[in-house]
Design an enzyme around this catalytic site. Structure first.
Site, mmCIF file in Angstrom:
data_model
loop_
_atom_site.group_PDB
_atom_site.id
_atom_site.type_symbol
_atom_site.label_atom_id
_atom_site.label_comp_id
_atom_site.label_asym_id
_atom_site.label_seq_id
_atom_site.Cartn_x
_atom_site.Cartn_y
_atom_site.Cartn_z
ATOM 1 N N HIS A 22 0.837 -1.199 0.000
ATOM 2 C CA HIS A 22 0.000 0.000 0.000
ATOM 3 C C HIS A 22 0.875 1.253 0.000
ATOM 4 O O HIS A 22 1.781 1.388 0.801
ATOM 5 C CB HIS A 22 -0.910 -0.008 1.236
ATOM 6 C CG HIS A 22 -1.645 1.278 1.414
ATOM 7 N ND1 HIS A 22 -1.447 2.077 2.510
ATOM 8 C CD2 HIS A 22 -2.549 1.894 0.643
ATOM 9 C CE1 HIS A 22 -2.224 3.138 2.407
ATOM 10 N NE2 HIS A 22 -2.901 3.042 1.276
ATOM 11 N N ASP A 30 7.114 6.086 -20.922
ATOM 12 C CA ASP A 30 7.135 6.046 -22.376
ATOM 13 C C ASP A 30 8.535 5.671 -22.855
ATOM 14 O O ASP A 30 9.483 5.588 -22.070
ATOM 15 C CB ASP A 30 6.628 7.365 -22.976
ATOM 16 C CG ASP A 30 7.497 8.576 -22.674
ATOM 17 O OD1 ASP A 30 8.734 8.445 -22.544
ATOM 18 O OD2 ASP A 30 6.933 9.691 -22.585
ATOM 19 N N ARG A 109 8.432 18.095 -14.827
ATOM 20 C CA ARG A 109 9.415 17.102 -15.270
ATOM 21 C C ARG A 109 10.380 16.653 -14.168
ATOM 22 O O ARG A 109 10.507 15.457 -13.903
ATOM 23 C CB ARG A 109 10.193 17.685 -16.452
ATOM 24 C CG ARG A 109 11.261 16.776 -16.992
ATOM 25 C CD ARG A 109 11.977 17.455 -18.150
ATOM 26 N NE ARG A 109 13.107 16.676 -18.589
ATOM 27 C CZ ARG A 109 14.117 17.182 -19.263
ATOM 28 N NH1 ARG A 109 14.128 18.459 -19.560
ATOM 29 N NH2 ARG A 109 15.109 16.417 -19.636
ATOM 30 N N TYR A 131 5.182 12.835 -23.229
ATOM 31 C CA TYR A 131 4.503 13.004 -21.941
ATOM 32 C C TYR A 131 3.528 11.862 -21.674
ATOM 33 O O TYR A 131 2.473 12.050 -21.103
ATOM 34 C CB TYR A 131 3.805 14.365 -21.844
ATOM 35 C CG TYR A 131 4.754 15.519 -22.041
ATOM 36 C CD1 TYR A 131 5.699 15.818 -21.073
ATOM 37 C CD2 TYR A 131 4.726 16.283 -23.196
ATOM 38 C CE1 TYR A 131 6.589 16.861 -21.242
ATOM 39 C CE2 TYR A 131 5.605 17.343 -23.376
ATOM 40 C CZ TYR A 131 6.533 17.624 -22.399
ATOM 41 O OH TYR A 131 7.410 18.660 -22.571
ATOM 42 N N GLY A 132 3.893 10.674 -22.096
ATOM 43 C CA GLY A 132 3.048 9.507 -21.889
ATOM 44 C C GLY A 132 3.288 8.823 -20.556
ATOM 45 O O GLY A 132 2.632 7.831 -20.244
ATOM 46 N N ASN A 133 4.220 9.323 -19.763
ATOM 47 C CA ASN A 133 4.573 8.695 -18.495
ATOM 48 C C ASN A 133 3.449 8.815 -17.472
ATOM 49 O O ASN A 133 2.795 9.851 -17.375
ATOM 50 C CB ASN A 133 5.825 9.364 -17.918
ATOM 51 C CG ASN A 133 6.938 9.422 -18.928
ATOM 52 O OD1 ASN A 133 7.382 8.407 -19.415
ATOM 53 N ND2 ASN A 133 7.367 10.629 -19.269
#
Length: 143
Positions: A22, A30, A109, A131-133
């Site tokens: 947890h 990406d 970032r 920016y797919g992270n």
């Protein structure tokens, strides 16, 4: 091969999700992300996009219900812009597996990189969109 588990989930990724507790986080990065520079536990998922991986992971992992924003994404650098389809695709992949759309925290970032350093693991994907992270925070599994 296990019945009912997506073939996108490698044995290493399943083992990692199981070992997380947890509040632990996992980065789905990406293809541009410098994963090995930020974390010693890197799992390869080359060739897979992040939306399909979200759809494969979230039937097995609960998002943290004790934080306001259990999902984080990297914000655009000044002068750059986000593709709204990326977040829309991720939410669409999550919807069947969560009670309501999770609130997504946008993180600049360098603070995102710091979060990646502290993450339980980084999954390097084949996602090519900028920016797919995304970072997922694991919750408590209901009984």
């Amino acid at each position: 091969m296990l019945k009912g588990i997506s073939p996108l989930l490698s044995p290493e990724l399943l083992h990692t999700l199981c070992r997380m507790g947890h509040g632990d986080t996992i980065v789905l990065a990406d293809a541009h992300f410098p994963g090995d520079s930020f974390n010693s536990h890197v799992i390869r998922a080359d060739g897979h996009g992040i939306a399909p991986l979200l759809a494969a992971i979230l039937p097995w992992m609960v998002l943290d219900q004790y934080v306001d924003e259990p999902v984080e994404m990297m914000a655009a650098v000044a002068g750059d812009s986000l593709d709204p389809a990326v977040q829309a695709d991720y939410l669409a992949a999550m919807r069947p597996h969560v009670a309501q759309d999770p609130r997504i925290k946008m993180v600049d970032r360098f603070p995102f990189y710091e979060e990646a350093r502290k993450a339980f693991a980084v999954v390097m994907t084949g996602e090519l969109r900028k920016y797919g992270n995304v970072i997922l925070r694991k919750g408590v599994t209901p009984v």
